[in-house]
Design a protein around this motif. Sequence first.
Motif, mmCIF file in Angstrom:
data_model
loop_
_atom_site.group_PDB
_atom_site.id
_atom_site.type_symbol
_atom_site.label_atom_id
_atom_site.label_comp_id
_atom_site.label_asym_id
_atom_site.label_seq_id
_atom_site.Cartn_x
_atom_site.Cartn_y
_atom_site.Cartn_z
ATOM 1 N N VAL A 71 28.642 5.496 20.669
ATOM 2 C CA VAL A 71 28.985 4.824 21.916
ATOM 3 C C VAL A 71 28.076 3.603 22.038
ATOM 4 N N PRO A 72 28.375 2.659 22.921
ATOM 5 C CA PRO A 72 27.576 1.432 22.999
ATOM 6 C C PRO A 72 26.066 1.661 23.126
ATOM 7 N N THR A 73 25.667 2.715 23.822
ATOM 8 C CA THR A 73 24.238 2.999 23.988
ATOM 9 C C THR A 73 23.542 3.137 22.645
ATOM 10 N N TYR A 74 24.222 3.723 21.669
ATOM 11 C CA TYR A 74 23.624 3.891 20.342
ATOM 12 C C TYR A 74 23.195 2.544 19.775
ATOM 13 N N TYR A 75 24.057 1.555 19.940
ATOM 14 C CA TYR A 75 23.817 0.269 19.299
ATOM 15 C C TYR A 75 22.772 -0.566 20.048
ATOM 16 N N THR A 76 22.729 -0.445 21.353
ATOM 17 C CA THR A 76 21.677 -1.144 22.093
ATOM 18 C C THR A 76 20.310 -0.561 21.763
ATOM 19 N N ARG A 77 20.248 0.762 21.590
ATOM 20 C CA ARG A 77 18.969 1.394 21.266
ATOM 21 C C ARG A 77 18.544 1.108 19.833
ATOM 22 N N LEU A 78 19.492 1.035 18.933
ATOM 23 C CA LEU A 78 19.160 0.665 17.557
ATOM 24 C C LEU A 78 18.582 -0.748 17.506
ATOM 25 N N LEU A 79 19.203 -1.676 18.217
ATOM 26 C CA LEU A 79 18.747 -3.057 18.200
ATOM 27 C C LEU A 79 17.324 -3.212 18.743
ATOM 28 N N SER A 80 16.951 -2.345 19.679
ATOM 29 C CA SER A 80 15.617 -2.455 20.277
ATOM 30 C C SER A 80 14.561 -1.657 19.513
ATOM 31 N N GLU A 105 27.718 -9.502 24.038
ATOM 32 C CA GLU A 105 26.361 -9.903 23.660
ATOM 33 C C GLU A 105 25.767 -8.918 22.650
ATOM 34 N N VAL A 106 25.985 -7.610 22.891
ATOM 35 C CA VAL A 106 25.465 -6.595 21.980
ATOM 36 C C VAL A 106 26.170 -6.691 20.633
ATOM 37 N N SER A 107 27.496 -6.835 20.674
ATOM 38 C CA SER A 107 28.270 -6.948 19.443
ATOM 39 C C SER A 107 27.825 -8.152 18.625
ATOM 40 N N ASP A 108 27.643 -9.284 19.279
ATOM 41 C CA ASP A 108 27.250 -10.503 18.579
ATOM 42 C C ASP A 108 25.827 -10.396 18.024
ATOM 43 N N THR A 109 24.928 -9.829 18.818
ATOM 44 C CA THR A 109 23.546 -9.654 18.363
ATOM 45 C C THR A 109 23.488 -8.719 17.157
ATOM 46 N N PHE A 110 24.278 -7.644 17.223
ATOM 47 C CA PHE A 110 24.327 -6.685 16.120
ATOM 48 C C PHE A 110 24.844 -7.365 14.852
ATOM 49 N N TYR A 111 25.873 -8.178 14.999
ATOM 50 C CA TYR A 111 26.442 -8.887 13.852
ATOM 51 C C TYR A 111 25.430 -9.881 13.271
ATOM 52 N N ASP A 112 24.769 -10.620 14.138
ATOM 53 C CA ASP A 112 23.787 -11.609 13.675
ATOM 54 C C ASP A 112 22.645 -10.939 12.905
ATOM 55 N N LYS A 113 22.271 -9.744 13.338
ATOM 56 C CA LYS A 113 21.137 -9.051 12.709
ATOM 57 C C LYS A 113 21.532 -8.359 11.413
ATOM 58 N N SER A 141 35.375 -9.383 18.983
ATOM 59 C CA SER A 141 34.457 -8.786 19.940
ATOM 60 C C SER A 141 35.078 -8.729 21.326
ATOM 61 N N GLY A 142 35.005 -7.574 21.963
ATOM 62 C CA GLY A 142 35.577 -7.398 23.294
ATOM 63 C C GLY A 142 37.012 -6.918 23.261
ATOM 64 N N SER A 143 37.637 -6.966 22.083
ATOM 65 C CA SER A 143 38.994 -6.453 21.929
ATOM 66 C C SER A 143 38.943 -5.078 21.273
ATOM 67 N N VAL A 144 39.958 -4.248 21.572
ATOM 68 C CA VAL A 144 40.040 -2.933 20.933
ATOM 69 C C VAL A 144 41.063 -2.940 19.808
ATOM 70 N N GLY A 145 41.522 -4.115 19.419
ATOM 71 C CA GLY A 145 42.281 -4.256 18.204
ATOM 72 C C GLY A 145 43.783 -4.100 18.324
ATOM 73 N N PHE A 242 25.479 -14.679 32.614
ATOM 74 C CA PHE A 242 24.413 -15.318 33.387
ATOM 75 C C PHE A 242 23.055 -14.939 32.799
ATOM 76 N N GLU A 243 22.118 -15.825 32.952
ATOM 77 C CA GLU A 243 20.788 -15.625 32.377
ATOM 78 C C GLU A 243 20.125 -14.327 32.839
ATOM 79 N N ASN A 244 19.533 -13.620 31.907
ATOM 80 C CA ASN A 244 18.697 -12.451 32.172
ATOM 81 C C ASN A 244 19.456 -11.218 32.667
ATOM 82 N N ILE A 245 20.792 -11.218 32.564
ATOM 83 C CA ILE A 245 21.569 -10.057 32.982
ATOM 84 C C ILE A 245 21.686 -9.074 31.818
ATOM 85 N N LYS A 246 21.364 -7.824 32.078
ATOM 86 C CA LYS A 246 21.470 -6.777 31.063
ATOM 87 C C LYS A 246 22.847 -6.122 31.098
ATOM 88 N N GLU A 247 23.309 -5.756 32.290
ATOM 89 C CA GLU A 247 24.642 -5.167 32.443
ATOM 90 C C GLU A 247 25.058 -5.262 33.905
#
Length: 327
Positions: A71-80, A105-113, A141-145, A242-247
């Motif tokens: 789930v998305p939480t997995y990927y945010t925690r991996l990135l950090s 943002e998470v999807s793009d950051t994950f891809y960049d890394k 990103s953002g689409s479910v395909g 917007f700047e500094n927004i997490k969710e």
Amino acid sequence: NLSSNATTLQQAWGFSKDDILLHALPLFHVHGLFVALHCVLLSGTSMIFLSKFDVDEIIKNLPKVTVLMGVPTYYTRLLSHPGFTEAAYKNMRLFVSGSAPLLKEVSDTFYDKTGHRVLERYGMTETIMITSNPLNGERISGSVGLPLPDINVRITDDNGAVLGQNETGNIQVSGPNVFNGYWRKPDKTKEEFIEDGYFKTGDVGFFDDKNYLSIIGRSKDLIISGGYNVYPKEIETAINEFENIKESAVIGTPHPDFGEGVVAVVVTNNSENNSLDTAKLTSFLKQQLANYKVPKLIFELDKLPVNVMGKVQKNVLREQYQDAFKN
């Protein structure tokens, strides 16, 4: 229903006996019980089975596996996590995410890394998987395909008329994956199926020009403010830029003039400092959205209420802020 979907997913996601799945999803949910396990069983894949998601254990086991479903939480925690290095994911073939929206943002950051674009897909308990971004092809990103093979998906208005591309409406689905009905609830079953056999998912979305599906939200989350339909996902997407927004989460609560008023609840990257400039955020949103979509009230929380699968519990927020416009 289950076997047809398992066969489809095995082929769509390229599972083979050479894969090793890292499984940390709960088994009381279809994501872990059917989607993950059935792909493993059908293809003779090996599996490392964890009793829960622990980011340290995930990092420890990642070099041994080729696929992770989460789930998305997995990927945010991996990135950090400092241990999420190239050595950790060097053998990975596929990262899959579902059960809740993955922020762009998470999807793009994950891809960049990592060089891996997380594969987002869409399903529900009654249908298992419905659509998926392609294994080989563009993942948006953002689409479910795209609809999976042999599965029909359509968008309709409230009167049942089928809508065209880029028109937002109710998502309906038919196919061998769709269940036969609710256990001992014939009235509920009759209510949720259309005469031609399509099942009403209760979700709202649209197909883009490439026939990729995007989910706007649940129909029950639709806000009707002053007679206008407001889809929370559109506003949440704007807020998250917007700047500094997490969710963020956008809800409708009772309003004396408009019926429902748009309320935004946000979490910043340093929310404990109460750092959000709501006036600046409102000004930013007015440049992005029609005026009736701009939240009339904005609240800041340390974190959003979520269930075990990472879905924001908007019912909790609606109850918490039900009297927001009475003051």
